[in-house]
Design a protein around this motif. Structure first.
Motif, mmCIF file in Angstrom:
data_model
loop_
_atom_site.group_PDB
_atom_site.id
_atom_site.type_symbol
_atom_site.label_atom_id
_atom_site.label_comp_id
_atom_site.label_asym_id
_atom_site.label_seq_id
_atom_site.Cartn_x
_atom_site.Cartn_y
_atom_site.Cartn_z
ATOM 1 N N PHE A 56 -22.306 12.376 -21.585
ATOM 2 C CA PHE A 56 -21.016 12.989 -21.299
ATOM 3 C C PHE A 56 -21.111 13.888 -20.073
ATOM 4 O O PHE A 56 -22.115 14.566 -19.847
ATOM 5 N N ALA A 57 -20.043 13.934 -19.298
ATOM 6 C CA ALA A 57 -20.002 14.760 -18.096
ATOM 7 C C ALA A 57 -20.151 16.238 -18.425
ATOM 8 O O ALA A 57 -20.752 16.989 -17.658
ATOM 9 N N HIS A 58 -19.638 16.674 -19.589
ATOM 10 C CA HIS A 58 -19.771 18.100 -19.916
ATOM 11 C C HIS A 58 -21.223 18.485 -20.164
ATOM 12 O O HIS A 58 -21.614 19.614 -19.895
ATOM 13 N N ASP A 59 -22.047 17.555 -20.653
ATOM 14 C CA ASP A 59 -23.481 17.838 -20.809
ATOM 15 C C ASP A 59 -24.146 17.984 -19.436
ATOM 16 O O ASP A 59 -24.956 18.883 -19.220
ATOM 17 N N TRP A 60 -23.793 17.106 -18.505
ATOM 18 C CA TRP A 60 -24.321 17.198 -17.140
ATOM 19 C C TRP A 60 -23.919 18.530 -16.516
ATOM 20 O O TRP A 60 -24.740 19.239 -15.954
ATOM 21 N N ASP A 61 -22.649 18.878 -16.629
ATOM 22 C CA ASP A 61 -22.156 20.107 -16.013
ATOM 23 C C ASP A 61 -22.879 21.333 -16.584
ATOM 24 O O ASP A 61 -23.310 22.204 -15.826
ATOM 25 N N ALA A 62 -23.012 21.396 -17.890
ATOM 26 C CA ALA A 62 -23.702 22.535 -18.509
ATOM 27 C C ALA A 62 -25.167 22.582 -18.081
ATOM 28 O O ALA A 62 -25.700 23.651 -17.770
ATOM 29 N N TRP A 63 -25.813 21.421 -18.036
ATOM 30 C CA TRP A 63 -27.231 21.395 -17.666
ATOM 31 C C TRP A 63 -27.435 21.762 -16.205
ATOM 32 O O TRP A 63 -28.269 22.615 -15.883
ATOM 33 N N VAL A 64 -26.694 21.144 -15.305
ATOM 34 C CA VAL A 64 -26.915 21.356 -13.876
ATOM 35 C C VAL A 64 -26.609 22.804 -13.483
ATOM 36 O O VAL A 64 -27.198 23.342 -12.566
ATOM 37 N N ARG A 65 -25.730 23.463 -14.220
ATOM 38 C CA ARG A 65 -25.392 24.860 -13.928
ATOM 39 C C ARG A 65 -26.242 25.838 -14.736
ATOM 40 O O ARG A 65 -26.001 27.043 -14.717
ATOM 41 N N ASP A 66 -27.248 25.293 -15.466
ATOM 42 C CA ASP A 66 -28.152 26.100 -16.291
ATOM 43 C C ASP A 66 -27.378 26.944 -17.302
ATOM 44 O O ASP A 66 -27.686 28.098 -17.540
ATOM 45 N N GLN A 67 -26.368 26.323 -17.910
ATOM 46 C CA GLN A 67 -25.540 27.017 -18.899
ATOM 47 C C GLN A 67 -25.562 26.300 -20.250
ATOM 48 O O GLN A 67 -24.721 26.549 -21.102
ATOM 49 N N TRP A 68 -26.541 25.403 -20.424
ATOM 50 C CA TRP A 68 -26.659 24.677 -21.677
ATOM 51 C C TRP A 68 -27.612 25.476 -22.550
ATOM 52 O O TRP A 68 -28.827 25.457 -22.339
ATOM 53 N N ILE A 69 -27.083 26.187 -23.492
ATOM 54 C CA ILE A 69 -27.840 27.120 -24.318
ATOM 55 C C ILE A 69 -29.007 26.403 -24.991
ATOM 56 O O ILE A 69 -28.841 25.382 -25.640
ATOM 57 N N GLY A 70 -30.197 26.958 -24.802
ATOM 58 C CA GLY A 70 -31.392 26.421 -25.441
ATOM 59 C C GLY A 70 -32.024 25.239 -24.732
ATOM 60 O O GLY A 70 -32.991 24.682 -25.226
ATOM 61 N N ARG A 71 -31.475 24.853 -23.577
ATOM 62 C CA ARG A 71 -32.048 23.728 -22.835
ATOM 63 C C ARG A 71 -32.242 24.154 -21.389
ATOM 64 O O ARG A 71 -31.318 24.664 -20.763
ATOM 65 N N PRO A 72 -33.439 23.942 -20.861
ATOM 66 C CA PRO A 72 -33.701 24.386 -19.489
ATOM 67 C C PRO A 72 -32.892 23.592 -18.468
ATOM 68 O O PRO A 72 -32.741 22.389 -18.587
ATOM 69 N N GLY A 73 -32.384 24.299 -17.459
ATOM 70 C CA GLY A 73 -31.622 23.674 -16.386
ATOM 71 C C GLY A 73 -32.535 23.105 -15.319
ATOM 72 O O GLY A 73 -33.762 23.090 -15.466
ATOM 73 N N PRO A 74 -31.957 22.658 -14.218
ATOM 74 C CA PRO A 74 -32.728 22.015 -13.158
ATOM 75 C C PRO A 74 -33.680 22.990 -12.472
ATOM 76 O O PRO A 74 -33.336 24.142 -12.227
ATOM 77 N N THR A 75 -34.877 22.519 -12.192
ATOM 78 C CA THR A 75 -35.852 23.326 -11.464
ATOM 79 C C THR A 75 -36.235 22.606 -10.184
ATOM 80 O O THR A 75 -36.066 21.399 -10.060
ATOM 81 N N GLY A 76 -36.726 23.374 -9.199
ATOM 82 C CA GLY A 76 -37.194 22.791 -7.954
ATOM 83 C C GLY A 76 -36.121 22.622 -6.909
ATOM 84 O O GLY A 76 -36.303 21.872 -5.952
ATOM 85 N N LEU A 77 -34.996 23.320 -7.038
ATOM 86 C CA LEU A 77 -33.944 23.258 -6.024
ATOM 87 C C LEU A 77 -34.308 24.170 -4.866
ATOM 88 O O LEU A 77 -35.076 25.112 -5.017
ATOM 89 N N ASP A 78 -33.731 23.916 -3.692
ATOM 90 C CA ASP A 78 -34.077 24.651 -2.479
ATOM 91 C C ASP A 78 -33.599 26.085 -2.463
ATOM 92 O O ASP A 78 -34.153 26.903 -1.760
ATOM 93 N N GLU A 79 -32.545 26.406 -3.190
ATOM 94 C CA GLU A 79 -32.067 27.783 -3.194
ATOM 95 C C GLU A 79 -31.848 28.228 -4.633
ATOM 96 O O GLU A 79 -31.543 27.412 -5.503
ATOM 97 N N PRO A 80 -32.019 29.493 -4.893
ATOM 98 C CA PRO A 80 -31.859 29.968 -6.282
ATOM 99 C C PRO A 80 -30.420 29.845 -6.756
ATOM 100 O O PRO A 80 -29.478 29.957 -5.971
ATOM 101 N N ARG A 81 -30.271 29.623 -8.044
ATOM 102 C CA ARG A 81 -28.945 29.597 -8.650
ATOM 103 C C ARG A 81 -28.463 31.027 -8.820
ATOM 104 O O ARG A 81 -29.246 31.932 -9.055
ATOM 105 N N VAL A 82 -27.177 31.214 -8.726
ATOM 106 C CA VAL A 82 -26.589 32.542 -8.897
ATOM 107 C C VAL A 82 -25.890 32.629 -10.211
ATOM 108 O O VAL A 82 -25.323 31.725 -10.702
#
Length: 82
Positions: A56-82
């Motif tokens: 589901f797109a909402h799972d992608w959105d929560a994960w990519v924005r590091d807002q999926w509670i209890g699941r680590p978001g994306p690592t190794g991006l060029d700039e830090p997330r705010v």
């Protein structure tokens, strides 16, 4: 790749039934592997004609924005997330 570039790279698709989803094959590595690991235990949509995992797109959105509670978001991006 920056967070914004990663978000723009992965298109949100709509099934004939109106469900929003992403194709795992559209997620570039190494984030595909990270996202698949975060998806363990999640539901997927069965889309006729699709040959890869379709979460589901909402799972992608929560994960990519590091807002999926209890699941680590994306690592190794060029700039830090705010």
């Amino acid at each position: 790749m920056t967070l914004d570039e990663l978000i723009q790279t992965v298109p949100i698709r709509e099934s004939p039934q109106g469900h929003l989803y992403v194709r795992i094959d559209d997620v570039p590595q190494p984030w595909r592997k990270q996202f698949v690991a975060a998806l363990q235990g999640s539901a997927f949509i069965a889309i006729q004609g699709e040959t890869c995992m379709t979460p589901f797109a909402h799972d992608w959105d929560a994960w990519v924005r590091d807002q999926w509670i209890g699941r680590p978001g994306p690592t190794g991006l060029d700039e830090p997330r705010v």
